[in-house]
Design a protein around this motif. Structure first.
Motif, mmCIF file in Angstrom:
data_model
loop_
_atom_site.group_PDB
_atom_site.id
_atom_site.type_symbol
_atom_site.label_atom_id
_atom_site.label_comp_id
_atom_site.label_asym_id
_atom_site.label_seq_id
_atom_site.Cartn_x
_atom_site.Cartn_y
_atom_site.Cartn_z
ATOM 1 N N UNK A 282 0.796 -1.115 -0.044
ATOM 2 C CA UNK A 282 -0.033 0.030 -0.127
ATOM 3 C C UNK A 282 0.883 1.422 -0.081
ATOM 4 N N UNK A 283 2.083 1.304 0.834
ATOM 5 C CA UNK A 283 2.722 2.221 0.657
ATOM 6 C C UNK A 283 3.389 2.586 -0.489
ATOM 7 N N UNK A 284 4.157 1.609 -1.119
ATOM 8 C CA UNK A 284 4.812 1.742 -2.441
ATOM 9 C C UNK A 284 3.445 2.285 -3.428
ATOM 10 N N UNK A 285 2.534 1.552 -3.582
ATOM 11 C CA UNK A 285 1.707 2.067 -4.596
ATOM 12 C C UNK A 285 1.058 3.270 -4.266
ATOM 13 N N UNK A 286 0.874 3.832 -3.207
ATOM 14 C CA UNK A 286 0.298 4.868 -2.751
ATOM 15 C C UNK A 286 1.189 6.152 -3.082
ATOM 16 N N UNK A 287 2.525 6.186 -2.823
ATOM 17 C CA UNK A 287 3.308 7.036 -3.479
ATOM 18 C C UNK A 287 3.468 7.032 -4.920
ATOM 19 N N UNK A 288 3.381 6.054 -5.659
ATOM 20 C CA UNK A 288 3.649 6.069 -7.098
ATOM 21 C C UNK A 288 2.334 6.591 -7.791
ATOM 22 N N UNK A 289 1.360 6.215 -6.950
ATOM 23 C CA UNK A 289 0.145 6.773 -7.450
ATOM 24 C C UNK A 289 0.034 8.242 -7.173
ATOM 25 N N UNK A 290 0.354 8.787 -6.354
ATOM 26 C CA UNK A 290 0.540 10.301 -6.018
ATOM 27 C C UNK A 290 1.453 10.882 -7.119
ATOM 28 N N UNK A 291 2.408 10.378 -7.116
ATOM 29 C CA UNK A 291 3.442 10.972 -8.283
ATOM 30 C C UNK A 291 2.709 10.776 -9.725
ATOM 31 N N UNK A 292 2.037 9.803 -10.066
ATOM 32 C CA UNK A 292 1.199 9.582 -11.156
ATOM 33 C C UNK A 292 0.046 10.890 -11.472
ATOM 34 N N UNK A 293 -0.515 11.047 -10.311
ATOM 35 C CA UNK A 293 -1.563 12.184 -10.525
ATOM 36 C C UNK A 293 -0.955 13.366 -10.865
ATOM 37 N N UNK A 294 0.387 13.520 -9.982
ATOM 38 C CA UNK A 294 0.958 14.904 -10.510
ATOM 39 C C UNK A 294 1.551 14.965 -11.910
ATOM 40 N N UNK A 295 1.555 13.771 -12.512
ATOM 41 C CA UNK A 295 1.984 13.995 -14.072
ATOM 42 C C UNK A 295 0.924 13.517 -15.086
ATOM 43 N N UNK A 296 -0.199 13.160 -14.441
ATOM 44 C CA UNK A 296 -1.500 12.844 -15.256
ATOM 45 C C UNK A 296 -1.191 11.429 -15.977
ATOM 46 N N UNK A 297 -0.560 10.731 -14.945
ATOM 47 C CA UNK A 297 -0.572 9.375 -15.575
ATOM 48 C C UNK A 297 -0.864 8.332 -14.366
ATOM 49 N N UNK A 298 -1.202 6.897 -14.613
ATOM 50 C CA UNK A 298 -1.765 6.052 -13.545
ATOM 51 C C UNK A 298 -0.772 5.951 -12.459
ATOM 52 N N UNK A 299 0.408 6.109 -12.745
ATOM 53 C CA UNK A 299 1.542 5.827 -11.849
ATOM 54 C C UNK A 299 3.046 6.459 -12.190
#
Length: 217
Positions: A184-201
Motif C-alpha cells: 500500500x505504501x509503495x503503490x500510494x506514493x507511485x499513484x500520488x506521483x502519477x496524479x502529479x503528471x497525469x498518469x496512472x503511476x
C-alpha cells in the motif's frame, strides 16, 4: 505536461546507500527500461553497505528481477549502516573507481535533501564523480518527512507499479518488519506521483541541472 526525451538509453548507473534503496527509488523505471531497449540494457549498480551479508544476496536477486534480460553488475561496499559521513574518503575513492567502469547515459542516485545521512552523503558525492552526466535524484519512502518537490517524472503503468511492489516484498524479507514497507505504501506514493503528471503511476526525481536543445541538434 511538457515531455523531454532522454534519447536512446543503453547503459545506466544506479547508486544507493543501502540494499533496497535502488529498488525503492527507481525499481519501476528499471523494469520499464529493461523492457524497452532493443539490445540488452547495461546496468551498473553501486551500494555503500551490506557486503557479504544477507542483504547483499537480497539486493542481487532483486536487481536481477527488476532488470530482466539486462547485463547487471553489482558492487556492494562494507560501509557501516548509518555511519557513511565518517567514511567520506573511502566512499569517494570507491566512487571514482566505479566511475571508471562505466559510461552511463543516465545516473540514478539519492537526492541531496534526503534526511538520512547515508543517502545524503552519497547524493553529495555523486555529482563530483559523474560531472558531465544527467543525474536524477530519486526519493526513498521512509519514516522521515523528507519527500522532495520533484522536477522530473517517469510515468509507470499500473502493471509495472504493482510488479515493482511485488518484487520489493518478495526479495527484501529482511525489511518487511518496517511498518512502512508494504504494498500500500509503495503503490500510494507511485499513484500520488502519477496524479502529479497525469498518469496512472510514476516515479519522481529531482534534477539539479541539465541542458536542453530546441529543434534539431
Amino acid at each position: 505536461m511538457i515531455e523531454l526525451c532522454a534519447g536512446d538509453v543503453r547503459e545506466i548507473a544506479v547508486l544507493g546507500a543501502h540494499c533496497d534503496d535502488i529498488a525503492i527509488g527507481v525499481g519501476g523505471t528499471l523494469l520499464t527500461l529493461s523492457a524497452r531497449v532493443s539490445s540488452p540494457l547495461r546496468v551498473h549498480a553501486f551500494v555503500l553497505s551490506g557486503e557479504d551479508s544477507r542483504r547483499e544476496i537480497e539486493e542481487r536477486h532483486a536487481l536481477a528481477a527488476l532488470c530482466p534480460g539486462a547485463e547487471v553488475e553489482v558492487r556492494v561496499l562494507d560501509v557501516p549502516d548509518g555511519h557513511a559521513p565518517g567514511y567520506w574518503e573511502p566512499i569517494k575513492n570507491a566512487l571514482e573507481s566505479f566511475r571508471h567502469t562505466c559510461e552511463p547515459d543516465v545516473v540514478f542516485a539519492p537526492h541531496r535533501d534526503d534526511a538520512h545521512q547515508d543517502h545524503r552523503i552519497l547524493a553529495e558525492l555523486v555529482p563530483t564523480v559523474f560531472r558531465d552526466h544527467l543525474v536524477l535524484g530519486y526519493e526513498i519512502l521512509k519514516w522521515e518527512t523528507d519527500t522532495p518537490r520533484p522536477t522530473i517524472y517517469h510515468p509507470l503503468t499500473r502493471r509495472i507499479a504493482e510488479e515493482k511492489a511485488r518484487i520489493l516484498l518478495k526479495h527484501y524479507p529482511s525489511q518487511t518488519d518496517h511498518d512502512w514497507f508494504d504494498e500500500q505504501a509503495f503503490l500510494g506514493l507511485s499513484r500520488l506521483r502519477g496524479v502529479q503528471c497525469r498518469r496512472p503511476h510514476a516515479e519522481a526525481f529531482v534534477v539539479e541541472k541539465a541542458t536542453v536543445h530546441f529543434g534539431k541538434v
